[in-house]
Design a protein around this motif. Structure first.
Motif, PDB file in Angstrom:
ATOM      1  N   GLN A 245      11.792  -0.066  21.272  1.00 18.23           N
ATOM      2  CA  GLN A 245      10.887   0.708  21.876  1.00 18.23           C
ATOM      3  C   GLN A 245      10.349   1.801  21.094  1.00 18.23           C
ATOM      4  O   GLN A 245       9.368   2.433  20.976  1.00 18.23           O
TER       5      GLN A 245
ATOM      6  N   GLY B  40       5.583  -3.598  21.219  1.00 23.03           N
ATOM      7  CA  GLY B  40       6.701  -3.470  22.222  1.00 23.03           C
ATOM      8  C   GLY B  40       6.840  -4.565  23.479  1.00 23.03           C
ATOM      9  O   GLY B  40       7.719  -4.415  24.093  1.00 23.03           O
TER      10      GLY B  40
ATOM     11  N   GLN C  82      -1.122  -0.001  14.734  1.00 20.71           N
ATOM     12  CA  GLN C  82      -1.106  -1.802  14.916  1.00 20.71           C
ATOM     13  C   GLN C  82      -2.142  -2.328  14.340  1.00 20.71           C
ATOM     14  O   GLN C  82      -3.070  -1.852  14.025  1.00 20.71           O
TER      15      GLN C  82
ATOM     16  N   GLN D 285      10.745  -4.714  10.921  1.00 21.18           N
ATOM     17  CA  GLN D 285       9.324  -4.940  11.425  1.00 21.18           C
ATOM     18  C   GLN D 285       8.275  -5.544  10.198  1.00 21.18           C
ATOM     19  O   GLN D 285       8.571  -5.113   9.215  1.00 21.18           O
TER      20      GLN D 285
ATOM     21  N   ALA E  60       8.396   0.865  18.338  1.00 20.08           N
ATOM     22  CA  ALA E  60       7.073   0.266  18.632  1.00 20.08           C
ATOM     23  C   ALA E  60       6.151   1.534  18.870  1.00 20.08           C
ATOM     24  O   ALA E  60       4.998   1.026  18.594  1.00 20.08           O
TER      25      ALA E  60
ATOM     26  N   LEU F 236       5.234  -6.070  18.002  1.00 17.49           N
ATOM     27  CA  LEU F 236       5.316  -4.703  17.197  1.00 17.49           C
ATOM     28  C   LEU F 236       4.760  -3.569  18.146  1.00 17.49           C
ATOM     29  O   LEU F 236       5.028  -2.665  17.909  1.00 17.49           O
TER      30      LEU F 236
END
Length: 274
Positions: free
Chosen positions: A260, A240, A268, A212, A263, A238
Motif C-alpha cells: 500500500q 492497491g 497510474q 511492480q 501503490a 498497482l
C-alpha cells in the motif's frame, strides 16, 4: 479434486523439466528470431516449441483442459477468455529478450486455474536450475525447500524489482520512467532481471521486497502470483486494490503494508486488458 490436482502437478512437473532441457540446450545456439507487436517484442522457435510441447502432451492426457498460451494468443490475436474449465496459462520462455542474448535469466512460467482460481504455479529457470513451485494452500518452494517472503514493511529498506517492458508506447514509457524517478530515492535499491515471473519469484524468495510492472499479460503473472501468495506475500493492483490477472497490472510485496505504501506513490497507467 485433490487427487486429480496431484496428477496434474506430477505431469506438468515432468513436462517443465523436459521443456527446460530444450531451453537450456538452445540458449547458446543460433536462433530464428521473429517479432510480434513491435521490434523488441521477440519470439523464437524455442518459445513455440515449448508451448506446443505443453499443449500437445497435456491435451493427450486431459483433452477437456483449456490453454491460454502466449504464442498461441499472439498468433490468433484473440482476447483472452478465462472460463471455469481447468485452464493452463503458459509463458514458454518468459524473458525471451534475455534468451536471445544468452543472458541466463529466462524461465518457463505455467499455472493451472480451475474455476478461475489458481491451483498450481511453476516457474523454472533451467540455466540456473531455479525451480519455484506452489500449490494452493500448500506453501511455496525453491528447489524443494520452503520459502517465505522477507516480511519487510519499511519502504526505505525495500529492494524493488521493476521493468521497462517491451511496449514502447510513449504514454506508458513516460509513466514507467516517472515511477522509476519517484521510487528510486525512497527505496533501498532498484533491480530488473528481465523476466516478470522471475522478478515475482524474487519477492517470494525473500531476495526482493517489492515487484511492480504494467503492460504484462496473464501468462507473465499467473504462476508468480500463486508462488508469492503461498510464500506469505501479497499481490494487488498497482493502485492497491484487488489483483486482476487480466488487467496487465501487478504489484507484489513482502507485506500488505509495504504494497500500500508503494501503490500510493505510483503514477497510474491502464493498458488495454488481456
Amino acid at each position: 479434486m485433490s487427487e486429480l490436482l496431484d496428477q496434474y502437478y506430477e505431469l506438468v512437473l515432468e513436462l517443465v523439466k523436459e521443456a527446460g532441457g530444450l531451453i537450456k540446450e538452445n540458449i547458446s545456439r543460433q536462433k530464428t528470431i521473429m517479432t510480434k507487436s513491435c521490434e523488441v517484442d521477440l519470439v523464437t522457435e524455442t518459445d513455440q516449441l515449448v508451448e506446443k510441447l505443453f499443449m500437445t502432451k497435456i491435451s493427450a492426457r486431459y483433452p477437456e483442459h483449456k490453454f491460454i498460451g502466449e504464442e498461441n494468443t499472439s498468433e490468433t490475436n484473440h482476447k483472452v477468455e478465462l472460463t471455469d474449465a481447468p485452464t493452463w496459462i503458459i509463458d514458454p520462455v518468459d524473458g525471451t529478450m534475455n534468451f536471445v542474448h544468452t543472458m541466463p535469466h529466462s524461465c518457463i512460467s505455467i499455472a493451472l486455474y480451475v474455476g478461475k482460481i489458481p491451483e498450481i504455479g511453476i516457474v523454472y529457470n533451467p540455466m540456473l536450475e531455479q525451480l519455484f513451485t506452489a500449490r494452493r494452500g500448500r506453501g511455496a518452494f525453491h528447489n524443494g525447500a520452503p520459502i517465505r517472503v522477507s516480511g519487510e514493511t519499511d519502504l526505505k529498506k525495500a529492494l524493488v524489482m521493476m521493468e521497462l517492458g517491451t511496449s514502447r508506447d510513449p504514454e506508458k514509457m513516460n509513466v514507467v520512467m516517472e515511477n522509476l524517478k519517484i521510487l528510486t530515492p525512497q527505496v533501498h535499491g532498484m533491480r530488473a532481471l528481465g523476466s516478470c515471473a522471475l522478478n515475482m519469484c524474487m519477492v517470494a524468495l525473500g531476495a526482493a521486497d517489492v515487484m511492480q510492472e504494467v503492460g504484462i499479460h496473464i501468462w507473465d503473472v499467473a504462476a508468480g502470483d500463486l508462488i508469492v501468495r503461498e510464500a506469505g506475500g501479497v499481490c494487488v493492483d498497482l493502485a492497491g486494490g484487488d489483483f486482476d490477472p487480466l488487467s496487465r497490472r501487478v504489484l507484489c510485496a513482502s507485506s500488505a503494508e509495504l504494497a500500500q505504501q508503494v501503490a500510493k506513490l505510483l503514477v497510474q497507467y491502464y493498458p488495454e486488458r488481456d
